[in-house]
Design an enzyme around this catalytic site. Structure first.
Site, PDB file in Angstrom:
ATOM      1  N   GLY A   1       0.961  -1.414   0.050  1.00  0.00           N
ATOM      2  CA  GLY A   1      -0.272  -0.200  -0.080  1.00  0.00           C
ATOM      3  C   GLY A   1       0.834   1.214   0.012  1.00  0.00           C
ATOM      4  O   GLY A   1       0.374   2.573  -0.052  1.00  0.00           O
ATOM      5  N   GLN A   2       2.153   1.194   0.031  1.00  0.00           N
ATOM      6  CA  GLN A   2       2.740   2.330   0.031  1.00  0.00           C
ATOM      7  C   GLN A   2       2.806   3.249  -1.163  1.00  0.00           C
ATOM      8  O   GLN A   2       2.702   2.670  -2.339  1.00  0.00           O
ATOM      9  CB  GLN A   2       4.473   2.112   0.105  1.00  0.00           C
ATOM     10  CG  GLN A   2       4.900   1.224   1.484  1.00  0.00           C
ATOM     11  CD  GLN A   2       6.344   0.793   1.609  1.00  0.00           C
ATOM     12  OE1 GLN A   2       7.025   1.604   1.373  1.00  0.00           O
ATOM     13  NE2 GLN A   2       6.428  -0.249   1.996  1.00  0.00           N
ATOM     14  N   GLY A   3       2.881   4.653  -0.886  1.00  0.00           N
ATOM     15  CA  GLY A   3       2.495   5.328  -2.153  1.00  0.00           C
ATOM     16  C   GLY A   3       3.322   5.085  -3.272  1.00  0.00           C
ATOM     17  O   GLY A   3       2.712   4.999  -4.478  1.00  0.00           O
ATOM     18  N   ARG A   4       4.680   4.714  -3.330  1.00  0.00           N
ATOM     19  CA  ARG A   4       5.437   4.642  -4.311  1.00  0.00           C
ATOM     20  C   ARG A   4       5.212   3.039  -5.089  1.00  0.00           C
ATOM     21  O   ARG A   4       5.531   3.086  -6.271  1.00  0.00           O
ATOM     22  CB  ARG A   4       6.839   4.542  -4.064  1.00  0.00           C
ATOM     23  CG  ARG A   4       7.309   3.441  -3.191  1.00  0.00           C
ATOM     24  CD  ARG A   4       8.663   3.588  -2.584  1.00  0.00           C
ATOM     25  NE  ARG A   4       8.804   3.520  -1.215  1.00  0.00           N
ATOM     26  CZ  ARG A   4       9.806   3.071  -0.605  1.00  0.00           C
ATOM     27  NH1 ARG A   4      10.809   3.172  -1.045  1.00  0.00           N
ATOM     28  NH2 ARG A   4       9.659   2.781   0.795  1.00  0.00           N
ATOM     29  N   TYR A   5       4.465   2.288  -4.456  1.00  0.00           N
ATOM     30  CA  TYR A   5       4.192   1.026  -5.151  1.00  0.00           C
ATOM     31  C   TYR A   5       2.459   0.930  -5.566  1.00  0.00           C
ATOM     32  O   TYR A   5       2.060   0.318  -6.415  1.00  0.00           O
ATOM     33  CB  TYR A   5       4.251  -0.314  -4.259  1.00  0.00           C
ATOM     34  CG  TYR A   5       5.696  -0.394  -3.885  1.00  0.00           C
ATOM     35  CD1 TYR A   5       6.407  -0.738  -4.800  1.00  0.00           C
ATOM     36  CD2 TYR A   5       6.022  -0.447  -2.488  1.00  0.00           C
ATOM     37  CE1 TYR A   5       7.973  -0.837  -4.586  1.00  0.00           C
ATOM     38  CE2 TYR A   5       7.418  -0.658  -2.054  1.00  0.00           C
ATOM     39  CZ  TYR A   5       8.365  -0.948  -3.161  1.00  0.00           C
ATOM     40  OH  TYR A   5       9.638  -1.029  -2.936  1.00  0.00           O
TER      41      TYR A   5
END
Ligand SMILES: Nc1nc2c(ncn2[C@@H]2O[C@H](COP(=O)(O)OP(=O)(O)OP(=O)(O)O)[C@@H](O)[C@H]2O)c(=O)[nH]1
Ligand SMILES: [Mg+2]
Lengths: 186, 533
Positions: free
Chosen positions: A72-76
């Site tokens: 769920g991290q922004g970059r993924y």
């Protein structure tokens, strides 16, 4: 499907396979939830933030789930959309205690619902209003208000309050999802 | 967050996590990592008066005090005498005033306060204070941080402090000793620091004298100076450039050597400014909070976004908040706290809305190659420039002369349809109707004078009698009342059937004068109908 497979299906030896996408912001508890749905001997003890995504499997009474546990991290988050086509159902996890980022969760949900690979499909969505055990968690009714779930008119959806650490509320949600998928197939 | 209510508040998510009472009004707040210890929790530094209070793990941890300044030896002497009762308070007053007016080192706060006392209170003031040594203390005006020897996000940082006596100090992060001291020509108001202390760094300081000074490692004095036209109200460094907001409602960009690059005129007075640094995309912009409750975002001189707020924004901070990298936090005049999270998919588009040369100007045009003909022509023009100019001037004079002659001729013979005499201001135009051979000719005559009617005017037609015939070629015009339009109709018969036409001249005359007042030339159309005969 070969005759043998069909036979196995009727006899309940082989279960139907479904692909499910598990989405939601980082730290919402996606990996923890999926881990809890696996048989207790297959569960891991330490859960770390997911990098990219990981594929997990678990079974219910009549289905065999293959889950894409996305990071769920922004970059993924831009990876999510590449799996929309394959997904037959969606589990969307929300950290009910993260009031500040409820807007971000809504933004990502809206982007998901408006994606061409999702928009015109009657794909079932199960929401987990997770971390219900925490003191400053908001109720699942409040979560569905904050995310404007009432606006989802063309897809079956359900929201369940959950506590992934204890496993509370998970079975109820997965049962609903199983019913939806079977209704869809017949 | 530190405010006028003198509290240091720490927020987490949308809730208040801790609150500590401050002893004095804060002048600056900064967060920095003091040591390598795990977990890497930053310390909070709050500057107020001559002190920097350091908080760690939400608890007071350390207090740093600025070193005392030198005291004027003369001042010390007179207080020594007062202590020994060798001089009375009035003499002390006179002597201190003398020192105040002349000495290079200013008086201590104690002496200044003494000079402000009423005469009857002086004695008790002296008795109360004379026992203690005199101290001179400065206060902190601004504060920032500087990485010690690594560029990492979580590297240990030094505090950089600006003081009221125009010094910039750099403190060791652990021992709080002064690692470097630089002196400025004026009191620093805003600081911006880049680089690493042990490697190379650059301190940009906006001062109260309206100048910006740029200091570098190993330079005790400013290396560059930017003189502003108005007082600075904010200072931000974007990549290598300096952006300063001024009290004259402008935002100005300068290179790191102090060369002016651009100016943007803001719609309202500036309240605060800060840097927007979206690290994942390498995007940097300046955010400007203004008195009209708007926050503008500029990338160089281009406005890329506007945020409208419910209240005037007084401070802005952009960066990581909790789990979100691109969070904008603003405080408002009324004590509000606004948190905005930049959308993951947001893209800032540049619209060139500012004055000055448009973006298109910097696009290179594909100019075709110079031809031989072009080169020859340019050479010729360069060599014979004087002669060419003469020829051109000569032709121009001729043209003007011809125009003037024609004009005079027209005036003399009253060939114009408007009279030139002031006594009889008249206007006439003629309309021809019909396809022939009989045409209807209507003259519209108007007296354009303010109030004098025209009487005794005659109308006469001149034409080729072999081509045309007219019933009345000469008649008397009616009296012309000023302002009214008089249509006068006559009929003209074309006598030729050969498809030729001619000009009929109309004259308006005054009785007894042969020069006409007005002349009109009517170009008759070709007769298309058959002759009635
Ligand atoms: N109190 C509480 N904590 C939870 C609950 N569910 C998960 N957590 C904790 O939340 C943290 C994040 O859980 P993860 O399962 O790694 O979250 P994730 O959504 O997979 O995060 P990413 O992989 O980074 O996208 C862990 O420390 C979990 O122990 C819950 O229901 N209650
Ligand atoms: Mg995970």
């Amino acid at each position: 499907m070969g005759l043998f497979d069909k036979l196995a299906g009727w006899l309940g030896l082989k279960k139907k396979e479904v692909h499910v996408l598990c989405l939601g912001l980082d730290n919402s508890g996606k990996t923890t939830i999926i881990n809890k749905l696996k048989p207790s001997n297959a569960q891991t003890q330490d859960i770390v933030p997911t990098i990219g995504f990981s594929i997990e499997k678990f079974k219910t009474s009549s289905l065999s789930f293959t889950v894409f546990d996305m990071s769920g991290q922004g970059r993924y988050r831009n990876l999510w959309e590449h799996y929309y086509k394959e997904g037959q159902a969606i589990i969307f996890v929300i950290d009910s205690s993260d009031k500040l980022r409820m807007v971000v969760a809504k933004e990502e949900l809206d982007t998901l619902l408006n994606h061409p690979d999702i928009k015109h499909r009657r794909i079932p969505i199960l929401f987990f209003a997770n971390k219900m055990d925490l003191r400053d968690a908001v109720s699942s009714v409040k979560v569905s208000q904050l995310l404007s779930l009432e606006n989802i008119k063309d897809k079956p959806w359900q929201i369940c309050a959950s506590d992934a650490l204890k496993g509370e509320g998970l079975q109820e949600g997965v049962d609903w999802l199983q019913d939806q998928i079977q209704a869809m197939k017949t | 967050m530190a405010g006028h209510t003198m509290r240091l508040k720490v927020y987490s998510g949308t809730g208040l996590a801790s609150e500590s009472i401050l002893l004095d009004l804060p002048s600056a707040v900064a967060t920095f990592l003091m040591d390598q210890n795990e977990p890497r929790t930053p310390a909070v530094a709050v500057a107020s008066g001559p002190f920097v209070y350091i908080y760690k793990n939400l608890r007071p941890y350390f207090k740093f005090t600025l070193p005392p300044l030198d005291v004027n030896p003369l001042e010390q002497d007179v207080w020594e005498q007062a202590k020994e009762d060798m001089i009375d308070p009035l003499t002390l007053k006179e002597m201190l005033e003398g020192i105040r007016d002349k000495a290079e080192i200013p008086l201590s706060v104690r002496s200044l306060r003494f000079l402000a006392q009423e005469v009857q209170e002086m004695e008790s003031f002296v008795n109360l204070h004379k026992g203690q040594p005199i101290k001179r203390q400065t206060v902190i005006t601004c504060m920032s941080t500087l990485k010690k020897n690594m560029a990492d996000e979580d590297a240990v940082s030094c505090l950089v402090i600006g003081t009221e006596n125009a010094d910039v100090l750099i403190l060791d992060p652990e021992a709080f000793t002064i690692l470097a001291k630089m002196t400025l020509p004026s009191v620093p108001a805003f600081l911006d620091v880049m680089g690493q202390f042990d490697v190379e760094y650059r301190v940009t300081v906006a001062c109260r004298d309206g100048n910006i000074y740029i200091l570098r490692r190993e330079s005790k004095r400013p290396k560059y100076c930017i003189e502003l036209r108005a007082q600075p109200v904010g200072l931000v460094r974007v990549h290598k450039n300096i952006v300063v907001g001024c009290s004259d409602e402008t935002l100005q960009g300068y290179s790191q050597k102090g060369k002016k690059l651009w100016t943007v005129y803001l719609p309202a007075p500036l309240m605060t400014m800060s840097l927007l640094d979206q690290k994942s995309r390498g995007f940097q912009a300046v955010m400007v909070g203004m008195a009209n409750q708007e926050v503008h975002m500029y990338r160089d001189k281009n406005l890329v976004d506007i945020i409208c707020t419910q209240d005037v924004v007084t401070s802005i901070c952009f960066g990581r908040y909790g789990r979100e990298d691109n969070t904008l936090i603003m405080t408002t005049k009324g004590g509000g706290l606004i948190i905005k999270i930049l959308k993951r998919t947001a893209v800032f588009e540049e619209k060139d809305t500012s004055l000055g040369p448009p973006m298109a100007q910097s696009i290179r045009l594909s100019v075709p190659k110079k031809t031989r003909l072009y080169v020859d022509q340019t050479l010729r023009e360069r060599e014979n420039a004087v002669a060419m100019h003469h020829v051109f001037q000569m032709d121009l004079y001729r043209l003007r002369l011809m125009a003037a002659r024609a004009y005079v001729k027209a005036l003399e013979s009253s060939l114009t349809p408007i009279t030139s005499t002031l006594q009889e201001p008249l206007k006439m135009n003629a309309v021809v109707q019909g396809i022939g051979p009989t045409f209807k000719l209507t003259l519209h005559i108007q007296n354009t004078s303010a109030g004098r009617p025209s009487i005794n005017l005659l109308v006469s037609f001149l034409y080729d009698q072999s081509l045309y015939s007219m019933k009345r070629a000469f008649f008397k015009a009616p009296m012309l009342v000023p302002g009214l339009n008089y249509p006068i109709e006559t009929f003209v018969e074309c006598l030729s059937d050969k498809g030729i036409s001619d000009v009929i001249k109309v004259f308006v005359l005054r009785e007894g004068q042969s020069t006409p007042l007005l002349t009109a030339h009517i170009n008759m159309p070709v007769s298309e109908g058959l002759a009635a005969a």
